[in-house]
Design an enzyme around this catalytic site. Structure first.
Site, PDB file in Angstrom:
ATOM      1  N   ASP A 125       0.852  -1.181   0.000  1.00  0.00           N
ATOM      2  CA  ASP A 125       0.000   0.000   0.000  1.00  0.00           C
ATOM      3  C   ASP A 125       0.892   1.236   0.000  1.00  0.00           C
ATOM      4  O   ASP A 125       2.101   1.149   0.173  1.00  0.00           O
ATOM      5  CB  ASP A 125      -1.005  -0.026   1.148  1.00  0.00           C
ATOM      6  CG  ASP A 125      -0.339  -0.058   2.504  1.00  0.00           C
ATOM      7  OD1 ASP A 125       0.824   0.370   2.611  1.00  0.00           O
ATOM      8  OD2 ASP A 125      -0.976  -0.509   3.466  1.00  0.00           O
ATOM      9  N   ASP A 157      -8.041  -8.018   1.557  1.00  0.00           N
ATOM     10  CA  ASP A 157      -7.003  -8.235   2.566  1.00  0.00           C
ATOM     11  C   ASP A 157      -7.495  -7.724   3.898  1.00  0.00           C
ATOM     12  O   ASP A 157      -8.342  -6.823   3.938  1.00  0.00           O
ATOM     13  CB  ASP A 157      -5.701  -7.503   2.191  1.00  0.00           C
ATOM     14  CG  ASP A 157      -5.778  -6.018   2.542  1.00  0.00           C
ATOM     15  OD1 ASP A 157      -5.533  -5.679   3.718  1.00  0.00           O
ATOM     16  OD2 ASP A 157      -6.088  -5.200   1.665  1.00  0.00           O
ATOM     17  N   CYS A 208      -7.118 -27.937   6.932  1.00  0.00           N
ATOM     18  CA  CYS A 208      -5.917 -27.114   7.112  1.00  0.00           C
ATOM     19  C   CYS A 208      -4.826 -27.958   7.776  1.00  0.00           C
ATOM     20  O   CYS A 208      -5.118 -29.007   8.357  1.00  0.00           O
ATOM     21  CB  CYS A 208      -6.238 -25.877   7.959  1.00  0.00           C
ATOM     22  SG  CYS A 208      -6.156 -26.159   9.739  1.00  0.00           S
ATOM     23  N   HIS A 258      -4.899 -22.149  10.624  1.00  0.00           N
ATOM     24  CA  HIS A 258      -6.308 -22.541  10.493  1.00  0.00           C
ATOM     25  C   HIS A 258      -7.175 -21.361  10.032  1.00  0.00           C
ATOM     26  O   HIS A 258      -7.959 -21.485   9.086  1.00  0.00           O
ATOM     27  CB  HIS A 258      -6.835 -23.089  11.822  1.00  0.00           C
ATOM     28  CG  HIS A 258      -8.318 -23.266  11.836  1.00  0.00           C
ATOM     29  ND1 HIS A 258      -8.923 -24.409  11.356  1.00  0.00           N
ATOM     30  CD2 HIS A 258      -9.316 -22.422  12.214  1.00  0.00           C
ATOM     31  CE1 HIS A 258     -10.250 -24.261  11.456  1.00  0.00           C
ATOM     32  NE2 HIS A 258     -10.502 -23.081  11.979  1.00  0.00           N
TER      33      HIS A 258
HETATM   34 ZN   LIG Z   1      -8.340 -26.161  10.432  1.00  0.00          ZN
END
Ligand SMILES: [Zn+2]
Length: 413
Positions: free
Chosen positions: A94, A297, A337, A379
């Protein structure tokens, strides 16, 4: 090296809406959109080691141009931000405008609104508590450690962003606060346009001077608060300039978000990518995609992870709560994940986070906390990335609205 290294293709659209799925091609790789871009403020995502980057499906990183400006030479010498970050992915910076202005507003103080050329001494007397003031030339600011004022200009922003070498860089804009008047927003919008033109000229000059470097795409940034005519003016004026894409900025209030994005994106050139700055709540992402934003974002998934907040399809949970003390399930059952695929349970991660489970040395406590934060960060970021990936799939299958309604119902109820 040439400009063809950056382009955007649209592969599918949401019928009756502005949303689309596509691919942004950059010199450091492709970004399949809609996409969540991870935030590495100081060039690295906190508690996300490089080996986990691909494991969680991350595609790109955005860094804070202002903070990196101090080490822009080092980054340039190392081969640019992609390499320096060790993620070797497409990167975004940015402009630094937000940080510069937050020296005024972020510290509970007002950004000086005076456009007049106040003499330095007079400025000091009048603005004892103000650390930033905006002029047409740029932003004068003081940091707590610096005794003297510094001038931050659009040209300077282009210089350090070119050194840092991200694939996508942002034009310097003036962010207004929610409490600012309509009149002030008009002034700020004009200034943002003028600064955008100056950024474009400086960017084109720097690009010509360094043809040996990978092409950097410059995004114009749209402001205008919640005023329809100002947002539309920004979209028309900046949309007519030769930017490679657009950033949608502002202190968004939830009730205005979909209107603002719709007003801007229906006017902006369809063929150019659009980045929504700073939002990642699932409902905001759905609103953003529907209304034509391609990338997103936000620091929330990583920041909240550090506070023990865990994202799940049934709503967020806080692992610090006592109810998870004897919970032997993974962070979220069925999640793919790296953390949930490992043997770590909620109970174990909670113990690491809360410093429970027997006598430990201070080094051990630190190491356990770090591990817990890495496990939750992976996660949470995976969770948001997977959401954007599924939204992308739903656009291809022409099922965006069905997917949205089902997903949000489960998450928020
Ligand atoms: Zn997870």
């Amino acid at each position: 090296m040439n400009q063809n290294q950056f382009n955007f293709e649209i592969n599918a659209k949401i019928p009756g809406a502005l949303g689309r799925a596509g691919v942004i091609h950059t010199p450091h790789g492709d970004i399949q959109t809609p996409a969540f871009v991870v935030v590495g403020t100081y060039s690295k995502v906190r508690f996300l080691p490089p080996h986990q980057f691909n494991n969680i499906g991350a595609q790109a990183m955005i860094s804070n141009g202002f903070h990196l400006s101090r080490i822009s030479k080092d980054i340039e010498q190392s081969g640019g931000l992609s390499k320096y970050s060790e993620y070797n992915c497409p990167t975004i910076t940015d402009s630094g405008g937000f940080q510069v202005m937050s020296f005024g507003s972020g510290l509970g103080k007002v950004v000086s609104m005076d456009k007049r050329n106040i003499a330095r001494e007079q400025f000091k007397a009048e603005n004892k508590n103000r650390l930033a003031r905006v002029t047409d030339e740029g932003v004068y600011f003081k940091t707590n450690e610096a005794a003297t004022e510094k001038l931050f200009t659009p040209e300077y922003s282009m210089e350090f962003q070119h050194k840092i070498g991200a694939d996508i860089i942002m034009a310097f804009d003036e962010l207004t606060n929610i409490g600012d008047s309509r009149e002030y927003n008009e002034k700020a919008l004009n200034r943002t346009y003028e600064w955008g033109v100056r950024c474009l000229l400086k960017h084109q000059k720097l690009t010509r001077e360094h043809v040996e470097k990978p092409y950097q795409a410059l995004f114009g940034v749209l402001q205008g608060a919640h005023y329809q005519d100002l947002r539309e003016k920004a979209a028309r004026d900046l949309g007519a300039l030769n930017f490679d894409g657009y950033g949608l900025g502002g202190a968004f209030e939830k009730e205005h978000l979909s209107n603002i994005l719709f007003w801007c994106n229906r006017i902006l050139p369809e063929s150019k990518p659009r980045h929504l700055l700073g939002l990642s709540k699932p409902d905001d992402i759905f609103v953003g995609v529907e209304n034509g934003c391609d990338t997103f974002d936000c620091v929330a998934p990583t920041r909240e992870a550090r506070h023990g907040k865990v994202y799940t399809l049934d709503g967020d949970i806080n692992l610090r709560n006592a109810e998870f003390r004897d919970d032997s399930s993974p962070l979220f059952e069925g999640c793919q994940c790296p953390t949930c695929k490992s043997s770590y349970t909620r109970e174990e991660i909670r113990k690491l986070l809360k410093n429970e489970g027997g006598l430990k040395t201070s080094e051990q406590i630190m190491a356990d906390k770090k591990l817990a934060m890495e496990l939750i960060t992976a996660h949470n970021v995976y969770f948001i990335i997977k959401l954007t990936h599924q939204i992308r799939q739903s656009i291809f299958k022409k099922k965006f609205f069905d997917f949205r309604d089902e997903w949000l119902k489960r998450y928020y109820e």
